[in-house]
Scaffold this motif. Structure first.
Motif, PDB file in Angstrom:
ATOM      1  N   ALA A 211       0.616  -1.125   0.147  1.00  0.00           N
ATOM      2  CA  ALA A 211      -0.036   0.253  -0.133  1.00  0.00           C
ATOM      3  C   ALA A 211       0.725   1.497   0.042  1.00  0.00           C
ATOM      4  CB  ALA A 211      -1.301  -0.287   1.432  1.00  0.00           C
ATOM      5  N   PRO A 212       1.468   1.553   1.055  1.00  0.00           N
ATOM      6  CA  PRO A 212       2.751   2.828   1.037  1.00  0.00           C
ATOM      7  C   PRO A 212       3.839   3.011   0.071  1.00  0.00           C
ATOM      8  CG  PRO A 212       3.166   1.356   2.345  1.00  0.00           C
ATOM      9  CD  PRO A 212       1.775   0.426   2.297  1.00  0.00           C
ATOM     10  N   LEU A 213       4.437   1.933  -0.777  1.00  0.00           N
ATOM     11  CA  LEU A 213       5.052   1.039  -1.965  1.00  0.00           C
ATOM     12  C   LEU A 213       4.001   1.588  -3.102  1.00  0.00           C
ATOM     13  CD1 LEU A 213       7.356  -1.196  -1.742  1.00  0.00           C
ATOM     14  CD2 LEU A 213       8.236   0.916  -1.159  1.00  0.00           C
ATOM     15  N   GLY A 214       2.723   1.344  -3.339  1.00  0.00           N
ATOM     16  CA  GLY A 214       1.852   1.817  -4.361  1.00  0.00           C
ATOM     17  C   GLY A 214       1.696   3.184  -4.482  1.00  0.00           C
ATOM     18  N   ILE A 215       0.550   3.402  -3.295  1.00  0.00           N
ATOM     19  CA  ILE A 215       0.733   5.154  -3.669  1.00  0.00           C
ATOM     20  C   ILE A 215       1.998   5.721  -3.633  1.00  0.00           C
ATOM     21  CG2 ILE A 215      -0.563   7.001  -2.326  1.00  0.00           C
ATOM     22  CD1 ILE A 215      -2.023   4.438  -0.845  1.00  0.00           C
ATOM     23  N   GLY A 216       2.699   5.560  -3.266  1.00  0.00           N
ATOM     24  CA  GLY A 216       4.251   6.557  -3.462  1.00  0.00           C
ATOM     25  C   GLY A 216       4.178   6.441  -4.705  1.00  0.00           C
TER      26      GLY A 216
ATOM     27  N   VAL B 144       1.893   9.438  -6.224  1.00  0.00           N
ATOM     28  CA  VAL B 144       2.329   9.912  -5.879  1.00  0.00           C
ATOM     29  C   VAL B 144       2.944  10.862  -6.809  1.00  0.00           C
ATOM     30  CG1 VAL B 144       2.600  11.691  -4.658  1.00  0.00           C
ATOM     31  CG2 VAL B 144       1.060   9.961  -3.925  1.00  0.00           C
ATOM     32  N   PHE B 145       4.723   9.782  -7.282  1.00  0.00           N
ATOM     33  CA  PHE B 145       5.629  10.361  -7.509  1.00  0.00           C
ATOM     34  C   PHE B 145       5.462  10.245  -9.164  1.00  0.00           C
ATOM     35  CE2 PHE B 145       9.537   8.343 -10.650  1.00  0.00           C
ATOM     36  CZ  PHE B 145      10.400   9.393  -9.757  1.00  0.00           C
ATOM     37  N   VAL B 146       4.817   9.385  -9.988  1.00  0.00           N
ATOM     38  CA  VAL B 146       4.410   9.634 -11.314  1.00  0.00           C
ATOM     39  C   VAL B 146       3.549  11.074 -11.653  1.00  0.00           C
ATOM     40  CG1 VAL B 146       5.354   7.021 -11.526  1.00  0.00           C
ATOM     41  CG2 VAL B 146       2.209   8.277 -11.096  1.00  0.00           C
ATOM     42  N   ASN B 147       3.025  11.210 -10.791  1.00  0.00           N
ATOM     43  CA  ASN B 147       2.298  12.157 -11.166  1.00  0.00           C
ATOM     44  C   ASN B 147       2.624  13.632 -10.360  1.00  0.00           C
ATOM     45  OD1 ASN B 147      -0.591  11.105 -12.582  1.00  0.00           O
ATOM     46  ND2 ASN B 147      -0.279  10.048 -10.548  1.00  0.00           N
ATOM     47  N   PHE B 148       3.396  13.995  -9.627  1.00  0.00           N
ATOM     48  CA  PHE B 148       3.531  15.552  -8.872  1.00  0.00           C
ATOM     49  C   PHE B 148       5.442  15.290  -8.803  1.00  0.00           C
ATOM     50  CE2 PHE B 148      -0.460  14.564  -8.083  1.00  0.00           C
ATOM     51  CZ  PHE B 148      -1.263  15.475  -7.819  1.00  0.00           C
ATOM     52  N   TYR B 149       5.631  14.179  -9.251  1.00  0.00           N
ATOM     53  CA  TYR B 149       6.926  14.980  -9.171  1.00  0.00           C
ATOM     54  C   TYR B 149       8.285  14.324  -9.862  1.00  0.00           C
ATOM     55  CZ  TYR B 149       6.177  15.612  -4.108  1.00  0.00           C
ATOM     56  OH  TYR B 149       5.512  15.667  -2.966  1.00  0.00           O
ATOM     57  N   ALA B 150       7.819  13.272 -11.165  1.00  0.00           N
ATOM     58  CA  ALA B 150       9.089  12.247 -11.620  1.00  0.00           C
ATOM     59  C   ALA B 150       8.269  13.343 -13.160  1.00  0.00           C
ATOM     60  CB  ALA B 150       8.384  11.434 -12.065  1.00  0.00           C
TER      61      ALA B 150
ATOM     62  N   LEU C  10      -3.873   1.212 -10.436  1.00  0.00           N
ATOM     63  CA  LEU C  10      -4.779   1.930  -9.788  1.00  0.00           C
ATOM     64  C   LEU C  10      -5.246   2.680  -8.794  1.00  0.00           C
ATOM     65  CD1 LEU C  10      -6.684  -1.736  -9.240  1.00  0.00           C
ATOM     66  CD2 LEU C  10      -7.423   0.011 -10.606  1.00  0.00           C
ATOM     67  N   SER C  11      -4.623   2.847  -7.269  1.00  0.00           N
ATOM     68  CA  SER C  11      -3.904   4.068  -7.794  1.00  0.00           C
ATOM     69  C   SER C  11      -3.402   5.628  -8.520  1.00  0.00           C
ATOM     70  CB  SER C  11      -2.532   4.378  -6.448  1.00  0.00           C
ATOM     71  OG  SER C  11      -3.464   4.086  -5.372  1.00  0.00           O
ATOM     72  N   ASP C  12      -2.773   5.337  -9.630  1.00  0.00           N
ATOM     73  CA  ASP C  12      -2.462   6.101 -10.514  1.00  0.00           C
ATOM     74  C   ASP C  12      -3.335   6.776 -10.921  1.00  0.00           C
ATOM     75  OD1 ASP C  12      -0.604   7.560 -12.535  1.00  0.00           O
ATOM     76  OD2 ASP C  12       0.028   5.998 -13.907  1.00  0.00           O
ATOM     77  N   THR C  13      -4.553   5.601 -11.436  1.00  0.00           N
ATOM     78  CA  THR C  13      -5.398   5.991 -12.453  1.00  0.00           C
ATOM     79  C   THR C  13      -6.100   6.830 -11.701  1.00  0.00           C
ATOM     80  OG1 THR C  13      -5.181   3.615 -13.822  1.00  0.00           O
ATOM     81  CG2 THR C  13      -7.300   4.641 -13.702  1.00  0.00           C
TER      82      THR C  13
ATOM     83  N   ARG D 228     -10.997   6.693  -2.470  1.00  0.00           N
ATOM     84  CA  ARG D 228     -12.362   5.386  -3.251  1.00  0.00           C
ATOM     85  C   ARG D 228     -11.090   4.483  -4.002  1.00  0.00           C
ATOM     86  NH1 ARG D 228     -18.484   7.398  -4.536  1.00  0.00           N
ATOM     87  NH2 ARG D 228     -17.434   8.139  -2.092  1.00  0.00           N
ATOM     88  N   GLY D 229     -10.625   5.706  -4.718  1.00  0.00           N
ATOM     89  CA  GLY D 229     -10.115   4.887  -6.190  1.00  0.00           C
ATOM     90  C   GLY D 229      -9.174   4.117  -5.601  1.00  0.00           C
ATOM     91  N   ILE D 230      -8.073   4.406  -4.723  1.00  0.00           N
ATOM     92  CA  ILE D 230      -6.501   3.983  -3.983  1.00  0.00           C
ATOM     93  C   ILE D 230      -6.878   2.604  -3.286  1.00  0.00           C
ATOM     94  CG2 ILE D 230      -5.083   4.033  -2.049  1.00  0.00           C
ATOM     95  CD1 ILE D 230      -5.194   7.198  -3.312  1.00  0.00           C
TER      96      ILE D 230
END
Length: 275
Positions: free
Chosen positions: A73-78, A81-87, A150-153, A187-189
């Protein structure tokens, strides 16, 4: 399109119902002869001696599955977040491809990697390395892509106006992620985490290769164990009629656990919407 989607929904529900009815039919002889209590009160699991205690395997199943979610869970959510806001855009695209590649690796390959690479490392802490900790780590890596994708989506589907408005108010990137993005996409996460949990509960091959396959109540993560899935896979091929029916009771218990999780999450989401 409406007719097609309704028909597909009915077919999906019918398939699930047929699976449950099949499990109930195959489990009925054991339930009639033994009842529910003996699956928790018998001295041990020795089918040839008439002992059918499933408690150690239920505990091993829950420990490995919940531990896998704690890792994934933390790795997937991280990752999302990384691909959407930091990478950078190019790095984000490559990162997504790597996560998709991870999702496509067969479970037996994960099991071989865990057996050859991870188990000797875990063995330095005690035992042979084939234990619940090894199985949990590998299982966490297996379900990680489900949470990440799914978190990315879910994050990508958020209205851009929310993020732009928060930035216009002077919020920093970390504050936007913590106060706007994660609550908005919860909800998606959450759906991704539940889907990953149900996959972890159903995984067989890698856990069978790595957990040690000893039916005993685990005293720690370094203890060997056997999950319900592995037990079914190991014993169904030679099980007699009564023994076979007990194995279907194991499958029915797994189905009940998944149903309880899904119903709990659905009820909680309904309560939030009503509130």
């Amino acid at each position: 399109m409406t007719i097609i989607t309704r028909a597909l929904a009915v077919i999906s529900a019918a398939i699930v119902l047929l699976i449950v009815l099949f499990l109930l039919r195959e489990s009925t002889p054991a339930l009639r002869q033994l009842g529910w209590s003996r699956f928790f009160t018998d001295a041990s699991w020795h089918p040839l001696s008439g002992q059918f205690n499933l408690t150690p395997m239920i505990v091993a199943t829950l420990v490995t599955s919940s531990g896998a979610i704690v890792i994934a869970a933390p790795l997937g959510i991280g990752s999302a977040v990384f691909v959407n806001f930091y990478a950078p855009r190019r790095l984000a695209a490559w990162h997504r491809r790597l996560i998709e590649l991870l999702a496509g690796i067969p479970s037996v390959v994960f099991g071989l990697w865990g057996l050859v690479v991870l188990a000797p490392i875990i063995a330095t802490f005690g035992g042979s390395g084939q234990n619940l900790l090894t199985a949990t780590i590998v299982l966490g890596l297996m379900v990680l892509p489900t949470v990440a994708l799914l978190s990315d989506t879910a994050i990508a589907a958020l209205p851009r106006e929310w993020i732009q408005g928060a930035a216009a108010l002077g919020m920093g990137r970390s504050a936007i992620v913590g106060w706007i993005v994660l609550p908005g996409a919860r909800r998606g996460i959450g759906g991704g985490i539940i889907l990953a949990l149900t996959r972890a509960l159903g995984e067989t091959m890698a856990v069978l290769m790595l957990a040690g396959n000893i039916v005993e109540m685990p005293s720690s993560l370094l203890s060997p164990g056997r999950t319900l899935n592995a037990n079914i896979a190991l014993e169904l091929g030679y099980a007699s009629a009564g023994h076979r029916s007990v194995l279907f009771v194991s499958g029915l218990m797994l189905m009940l656990v998944v149903s309880v999780i899904v119903l709990f999450v659905s009820r909680r989401e309904g309560t939030r919407r009503d509130g």
